[in-house]
Design a protein around this motif. Sequence first.
Motif, mmCIF file in Angstrom:
data_model
loop_
_atom_site.group_PDB
_atom_site.id
_atom_site.type_symbol
_atom_site.label_atom_id
_atom_site.label_comp_id
_atom_site.label_asym_id
_atom_site.label_seq_id
_atom_site.Cartn_x
_atom_site.Cartn_y
_atom_site.Cartn_z
ATOM 1 N N UNK A 1 0.818 -1.223 0.000
ATOM 2 C CA UNK A 1 0.000 0.000 0.000
ATOM 3 C C UNK A 1 0.846 1.265 0.000
ATOM 4 N N UNK A 2 2.169 1.114 -0.032
ATOM 5 C CA UNK A 2 3.045 2.278 -0.128
ATOM 6 C C UNK A 2 3.693 2.729 1.160
ATOM 7 N N UNK A 3 3.508 1.984 2.255
ATOM 8 C CA UNK A 3 4.112 2.341 3.534
ATOM 9 C C UNK A 3 5.536 1.800 3.645
ATOM 10 N N UNK A 4 6.310 2.389 4.562
ATOM 11 C CA UNK A 4 7.496 1.736 5.066
ATOM 12 C C UNK A 4 7.077 0.757 6.156
ATOM 13 N N UNK A 5 8.045 0.107 6.796
ATOM 14 C CA UNK A 5 7.702 -0.880 7.829
ATOM 15 C C UNK A 5 7.001 -0.217 9.010
ATOM 16 N N UNK A 6 7.499 0.940 9.449
ATOM 17 C CA UNK A 6 6.884 1.610 10.593
ATOM 18 C C UNK A 6 5.429 1.959 10.340
ATOM 19 N N UNK A 7 5.148 2.557 9.197
ATOM 20 C CA UNK A 7 3.769 2.900 8.861
ATOM 21 C C UNK A 7 2.907 1.676 8.644
ATOM 22 N N UNK A 8 3.502 0.625 8.053
ATOM 23 C CA UNK A 8 2.741 -0.602 7.771
ATOM 24 C C UNK A 8 2.231 -1.246 9.055
ATOM 25 N N UNK A 9 3.130 -1.436 10.021
ATOM 26 C CA UNK A 9 2.720 -2.087 11.269
ATOM 27 C C UNK A 9 1.885 -1.130 12.118
ATOM 28 N N UNK A 10 2.215 0.154 12.088
ATOM 29 C CA UNK A 10 1.438 1.127 12.853
ATOM 30 C C UNK A 10 -0.013 1.189 12.413
ATOM 31 N N UNK A 11 -0.230 1.243 11.100
ATOM 32 C CA UNK A 11 -1.617 1.307 10.629
ATOM 33 C C UNK A 11 -2.339 -0.024 10.824
ATOM 34 N N UNK A 12 -1.609 -1.141 10.801
ATOM 35 C CA UNK A 12 -2.210 -2.449 11.073
ATOM 36 C C UNK A 12 -2.777 -2.472 12.498
ATOM 37 N N UNK A 13 -1.984 -1.985 13.469
ATOM 38 C CA UNK A 13 -2.443 -1.944 14.858
ATOM 39 C C UNK A 13 -3.587 -0.947 15.016
ATOM 40 N N UNK A 14 -3.418 0.237 14.430
ATOM 41 C CA UNK A 14 -4.413 1.302 14.634
ATOM 42 C C UNK A 14 -5.754 0.944 14.005
ATOM 43 N N UNK A 15 -5.739 0.378 12.806
ATOM 44 C CA UNK A 15 -6.996 0.020 12.141
ATOM 45 C C UNK A 15 -7.710 -1.125 12.850
ATOM 46 N N UNK A 16 -6.941 -1.976 13.530
ATOM 47 C CA UNK A 16 -7.515 -3.122 14.231
ATOM 48 C C UNK A 16 -7.446 -2.919 15.745
ATOM 49 N N UNK A 17 -7.537 -1.686 16.196
ATOM 50 C CA UNK A 17 -7.262 -1.383 17.601
ATOM 51 C C UNK A 17 -8.204 -2.078 18.573
ATOM 52 N N UNK A 18 -9.369 -2.525 18.119
ATOM 53 C CA UNK A 18 -10.245 -3.290 19.010
ATOM 54 C C UNK A 18 -9.624 -4.638 19.375
ATOM 55 N N UNK A 19 -8.741 -5.135 18.513
ATOM 56 C CA UNK A 19 -8.039 -6.391 18.801
ATOM 57 C C UNK A 19 -6.773 -6.167 19.634
ATOM 58 N N UNK A 20 -6.399 -4.898 19.827
ATOM 59 C CA UNK A 20 -5.174 -4.554 20.535
ATOM 60 C C UNK A 20 -5.531 -3.699 21.748
ATOM 61 N N UNK A 21 -5.826 -4.327 22.891
ATOM 62 C CA UNK A 21 -6.326 -3.579 24.044
ATOM 63 C C UNK A 21 -5.368 -2.523 24.576
ATOM 64 N N UNK A 22 -4.084 -2.656 24.263
ATOM 65 C CA UNK A 22 -3.092 -1.698 24.767
ATOM 66 C C UNK A 22 -2.528 -0.820 23.650
ATOM 67 N N UNK A 23 -3.309 -0.587 22.602
ATOM 68 C CA UNK A 23 -2.796 0.139 21.444
ATOM 69 C C UNK A 23 -2.401 1.570 21.772
ATOM 70 N N UNK A 24 -2.998 2.155 22.792
ATOM 71 C CA UNK A 24 -2.706 3.555 23.115
ATOM 72 C C UNK A 24 -1.284 3.763 23.630
ATOM 73 N N UNK A 25 -0.617 2.691 24.048
ATOM 74 C CA UNK A 25 0.789 2.814 24.440
ATOM 75 C C UNK A 25 1.716 2.198 23.394
ATOM 76 N N UNK A 26 1.208 1.991 22.201
ATOM 77 C CA UNK A 26 2.035 1.517 21.093
ATOM 78 C C UNK A 26 2.701 2.701 20.408
ATOM 79 N N UNK A 27 4.022 2.644 20.265
ATOM 80 C CA UNK A 27 4.746 3.697 19.560
ATOM 81 C C UNK A 27 4.310 3.768 18.101
ATOM 82 N N UNK A 28 4.140 2.588 17.496
ATOM 83 C CA UNK A 28 3.808 2.528 16.077
ATOM 84 C C UNK A 28 2.402 3.061 15.810
ATOM 85 N N UNK A 29 1.430 2.650 16.619
ATOM 86 C CA UNK A 29 0.063 3.127 16.440
ATOM 87 C C UNK A 29 -0.047 4.619 16.751
ATOM 88 N N UNK A 30 0.675 5.083 17.762
ATOM 89 C CA UNK A 30 0.661 6.509 18.093
ATOM 90 C C UNK A 30 1.238 7.332 16.949
#
Length: 279
Positions: A115-144
């Motif tokens: 989709x055109x991301x680097x690794x940081x953006x790729x994993x960050x958007x994966x966590x952020x878009x699926x944040x209901x599956x990641x209960x601690x996403x608010x302390x994720x550097x990548x999602x933030x």
Amino acid sequence: MAKFLSGLPDILAVKTLRCLAKSIVQARRKGRPVIFGLGAHPTKVGLNPIIVDLMRQDIVTALAVNGAVVIHDFELALMGHTSEEVEAEIDSGRFGMAEETGRMINEAITEGVEDGFGIGGAVGQYIFRRRKQFPNWKTSLLATGIQQNIPVTVHVAIGTDIIHMHPAADGKALGEGSLRDFRQLTAVVSQMEGGVYLNIGSAVLLPEVFLKTVTLSRNLGQSLTNITTANMDFLSHYRPLTNVVKRPTQKGGQGLSLTGHHEIMLPLLAAAIIEELRR
């Protein structure tokens, strides 16, 4: 904290701590970047909430991390704990063979790079878009990074991370994603005149990457004669001292070094920055 910090003796490492905090605050008041280069240890010892807070307060404006940070950040966001006992698993061949970690992170990288991301953006958007599956996403550097529109670049060496052992690992995606992140970090460093780069807990990889971003920026016409660089680690290593503290600042600026445990030193620095901002 202001009273506590003011009561510290004004000598040696305390002077360095104060100088670094002031340099970071001055950089942000002038709109200059403050970049944290992170090895995995700060994340492993529980410092993500402090770094995320600095990101949300617009103090840290970019992160550069190695591949291990991605793994620990991802597992903490997903499960609330990370790491394993290498000694207990290495003899059996089970070390690093967690199915979910390898499959999901490689899936995130492959899809995100397409989709055109680097690794940081790729994993960050994966966590952020699926944040209901990641209960601690608010302390994720990548999602933030995704949420706050802050660059989080990932710099990998193939074979250093457990996810590279998984069948889903895609060398093309890893290489292309990491190269995109290197170029993105160079773009940030090229604007670092008057800014700060702080290396925290990376002994080899990120000091080498940072030095290349500095030389590439200067090659393209950015002088970078007034920069502050710093190394913070609990051991003094050759490459951080040489490639972060000394070489990039020999043309101008200042290089600082703070030795101590991250779980003590980074919260102290964060507190000193916040108190300095209130002056």
